[in-house]
Design an enzyme around this catalytic site. Structure first.
Site, mmCIF file in Angstrom:
data_model
loop_
_atom_site.group_PDB
_atom_site.id
_atom_site.type_symbol
_atom_site.label_atom_id
_atom_site.label_comp_id
_atom_site.label_asym_id
_atom_site.label_seq_id
_atom_site.Cartn_x
_atom_site.Cartn_y
_atom_site.Cartn_z
ATOM 1 N N ARG A 111 65.675 45.163 50.329
ATOM 2 C CA ARG A 111 65.721 46.508 49.746
ATOM 3 C C ARG A 111 64.619 47.364 50.335
ATOM 4 O O ARG A 111 63.466 46.955 50.354
ATOM 5 C CB ARG A 111 65.491 46.442 48.227
ATOM 6 C CG ARG A 111 66.606 45.834 47.466
ATOM 7 C CD ARG A 111 66.512 46.145 46.000
ATOM 8 N NE ARG A 111 65.219 45.894 45.385
ATOM 9 C CZ ARG A 111 64.935 46.124 44.115
ATOM 10 N NH1 ARG A 111 65.855 46.637 43.321
ATOM 11 N NH2 ARG A 111 63.764 45.850 43.623
ATOM 12 N N THR B 105 63.771 53.758 48.837
ATOM 13 C CA THR B 105 65.129 54.209 48.447
ATOM 14 C C THR B 105 65.843 53.170 47.593
ATOM 15 O O THR B 105 66.850 53.489 46.960
ATOM 16 C CB THR B 105 65.990 54.442 49.703
ATOM 17 O OG1 THR B 105 66.161 53.166 50.360
ATOM 18 C CG2 THR B 105 65.331 55.409 50.661
ATOM 19 N N ASP C 41 59.182 39.058 41.277
ATOM 20 C CA ASP C 41 59.866 39.107 42.564
ATOM 21 C C ASP C 41 60.327 37.697 42.921
ATOM 22 O O ASP C 41 59.516 36.813 43.201
ATOM 23 C CB ASP C 41 58.912 39.665 43.636
ATOM 24 C CG ASP C 41 59.647 39.893 44.950
ATOM 25 O OD1 ASP C 41 60.252 38.934 45.469
ATOM 26 O OD2 ASP C 41 59.643 41.026 45.447
ATOM 27 N N ASP D 45 59.260 36.272 46.413
ATOM 28 C CA ASP D 45 57.828 35.970 46.486
ATOM 29 C C ASP D 45 57.485 34.720 45.676
ATOM 30 O O ASP D 45 56.665 33.902 46.102
ATOM 31 C CB ASP D 45 57.000 37.153 45.980
ATOM 32 C CG ASP D 45 56.948 38.291 46.994
ATOM 33 O OD1 ASP D 45 57.309 38.041 48.171
ATOM 34 O OD2 ASP D 45 56.562 39.406 46.622
HETATM 35 C C1 PRP Z 1 65.860 41.085 45.862
HETATM 36 C C2 PRP Z 1 66.877 40.147 45.260
HETATM 37 C C3 PRP Z 1 68.178 40.837 45.557
HETATM 38 C C4 PRP Z 1 67.806 42.293 45.459
HETATM 39 C C5 PRP Z 1 68.298 42.816 44.152
HETATM 40 O O1 PRP Z 1 65.774 40.918 47.210
HETATM 41 O O2 PRP Z 1 66.820 38.847 45.747
HETATM 42 O O3 PRP Z 1 68.722 40.537 46.824
HETATM 43 O O4 PRP Z 1 66.372 42.366 45.501
HETATM 44 O O5 PRP Z 1 68.073 44.155 44.037
HETATM 45 P P1 PRP Z 1 69.234 45.230 43.969
HETATM 46 O O6 PRP Z 1 70.237 44.717 42.991
HETATM 47 O O7 PRP Z 1 68.514 46.452 43.469
HETATM 48 O O8 PRP Z 1 69.790 45.432 45.346
HETATM 49 P P2 PRP Z 1 64.695 41.670 48.119
HETATM 50 O O9 PRP Z 1 65.263 42.925 48.666
HETATM 51 O O10 PRP Z 1 63.411 41.783 47.353
HETATM 52 O O11 PRP Z 1 64.525 40.711 49.349
HETATM 53 P P3 PRP Z 1 63.975 39.208 49.431
HETATM 54 O O12 PRP Z 1 64.966 38.328 48.711
HETATM 55 O O13 PRP Z 1 63.942 38.963 50.890
HETATM 56 O O14 PRP Z 1 62.615 39.152 48.800
HETATM 57 N N1 URA Z 2 64.348 41.737 43.011
HETATM 58 C C1 URA Z 2 63.503 40.841 42.453
HETATM 59 O O1 URA Z 2 63.117 39.866 43.105
HETATM 60 N N2 URA Z 2 63.106 41.043 41.193
HETATM 61 C C2 URA Z 2 63.519 42.083 40.465
HETATM 62 O O2 URA Z 2 63.128 42.196 39.285
HETATM 63 C C3 URA Z 2 64.401 43.001 41.050
HETATM 64 C C4 URA Z 2 64.799 42.808 42.324
#
Ligand code: PRP
Ligand code: URA
Length: 209
Positions: free
Chosen positions: A104, A108, A200, A203
């Site tokens: 994400r 945005t 997160d 993380d």
């Molecule tokens: C997180 C999560 C989803 C997304 C959800 O990923 O694992 O893929 O956010 O958010 P949304 O419903 O608002 O799209 P992130 O973009 O943080 O990437 P990562 O898994 O690589 O940390």
């Molecule tokens: N992605 C995450 O990892 N945690 C949240 O709460 C939302 C999006």
């Protein structure tokens, strides 16, 4: 606009979820718990899988046993989806694995695509799209569009935590995709995080920040 949502309220899944939510849970334990949750949610999502009775011999008799005859594809939205998938892939060793890499944009909140690797035969398979977090729904909706462009016709979204706006977004774009989750949390905050949530997910799985 409304599609199907199943909230799994099994007490042991909810106990696993509570431990995942706990900020004191260290990363190694968090990874194990996430795998366990993925097995539970995945089995729920695959309840209607097609089976056929086929003969086999037990040590006692010949028996027509129900066997799974529908191919399964487990697709993770990277990174965090990779954390929820491994237990289920051990449970279903014949399942093929797909990866959709999205992150994400922090301002945005729109998903940015960086890699897509999917197995052949999506059109004949039950595809589980796996990601622990359904926040705004942007990543899940974009991933479902990618799967459909590649031929998938039967898709179920498996997420540990969901929000109402996330569910609405997915079902506005893809009403045909059922959602299986362990909780619909009450708040999606102004920076796109689920509250109470678990933080997160990527993380906490990989001990990064
Ligand atoms: C997180 C999560 C989803 C997304 C959800 O990923 O694992 O893929 O956010 O958010 P949304 O419903 O608002 O799209 P992130 O973009 O943080 O990437 P990562 O898994 O690589 O940390
Ligand atoms: N992605 C995450 O990892 N945690 C949240 O709460 C939302 C999006």
């Amino acid at each position: 606009m409304s599609g199907s949502v199943t909230v799994c309220d099994h007490p042991l899944l909810q106990e696993t979820l509570a431990r995942l939510r706990d900020k004191k849970t260290p990363s190694a334990e968090f990874r194990r718990l996430m795998e366990d949750a993925g097995v539970h949610l995945g089995l729920q999502a695959l309840k209607g899988l097609k089976t056929k009775r086929l003969p086999l011999k037990t040590p006692m008799a010949t028996f027509n046993a129900p066997r799974v005859v529908e191919p399964i594809v487990l697709t993770a939205i990277l990174r965090a989806g990779l954390g929820i998938l491994p237990g289920l892939s051990r449970f279903i060793p014949t399942a093929k694995i797909g990866c959709i890499g999205l992150y994400r944009n922090e301002e945005t909140l729109k998903p940015v695509r960086y890699i897509v690797r999917l197995p052949k035969g999506l059109n004949k398979s039950h595809v589980l799209l796996m990601d622990p977090m359904l926040a705004t729904g942007g990543s899940a909706s974009a991933s479902i569009s990618i799967l459909k462009e590649e031929g998938a016709r039967k898709i179920t979204l498996v997420c540990l935590l969901a929000t109402k706006p996330g569910i609405r977004r997915v079902h506005k774009d893809h009403k045909d995709v059922p959602i299986v989750t362990a909780s619909i949390d009450p708040v999606l905050n102004s920076i796109g995080y689920i509250v109470p949530g678990l933080g997160d997910a990527g993380d906490r799985l990989y001990d990064t920040n």
